[in-house]
Scaffold this motif. Sequence first.
Motif, short mmCIF file in Angstrom:
data_model
loop_
_atom_site.label_atom_id
_atom_site.label_comp_id
_atom_site.label_asym_id
_atom_site.label_seq_id
_atom_site.Cartn_x
_atom_site.Cartn_y
_atom_site.Cartn_z
N ASP A 8 25.16 19.73 -46.63
CA ASP A 8 24.24 19.95 -45.55
C ASP A 8 23.09 20.89 -45.63
O ASP A 8 21.97 20.62 -44.94
N THR A 13 23.58 16.48 -41.84
CA THR A 13 24.12 15.27 -41.68
C THR A 13 24.51 15.05 -40.04
O THR A 13 24.94 14.02 -39.63
N ASN A 14 24.34 16.19 -39.34
CA ASN A 14 24.44 16.26 -37.91
C ASN A 14 23.59 17.17 -37.22
O ASN A 14 23.08 17.91 -37.83
N PRO A 15 23.40 17.01 -35.85
CA PRO A 15 22.24 17.98 -35.16
C PRO A 15 22.95 19.42 -35.27
O PRO A 15 21.95 20.16 -35.28
N ALA A 18 21.85 20.86 -38.58
CA ALA A 18 20.54 21.12 -38.58
C ALA A 18 19.90 22.17 -37.84
O ALA A 18 19.29 23.01 -38.34
N VAL A 58 14.96 18.77 -34.00
CA VAL A 58 16.46 18.18 -34.21
C VAL A 58 16.54 16.94 -32.74
O VAL A 58 17.03 16.04 -33.10
N ASN A 62 17.21 13.39 -33.57
CA ASN A 62 18.32 12.66 -32.88
C ASN A 62 17.92 11.50 -32.08
O ASN A 62 18.70 10.51 -32.06
N TYR A 67 20.48 11.23 -37.16
CA TYR A 67 21.88 11.44 -37.39
C TYR A 67 22.87 10.37 -37.13
O TYR A 67 23.99 10.67 -37.32
#
Length: 68
Positions: A8, A13-15, A18, A58, A62, A67
């Motif tokens: 990562d 890989t996801n909010p 981040a 983010v 998103n 993501y």
Amino acid sequence: MGFLNWYDWLGPTNPAAAIFFGIIFTIIVSLTVWFDSKKLRTTGIAALTGICVTLVGVFILNAAGFYG
């Protein structure tokens, strides 16, 4: 799917990942500003700007499906 993966730090890989790494980077930059200027106001502006940029970035990524 967990909160953080070992990769990562390259590309979150996801909010949540981040935001986590954005806050870590903001803390590092704010500490650098503090050691350079020794002014609380300047450090606060750097920290607030970093947090806002992280959250807005983010949110935009998103919303664009980065993501997903």
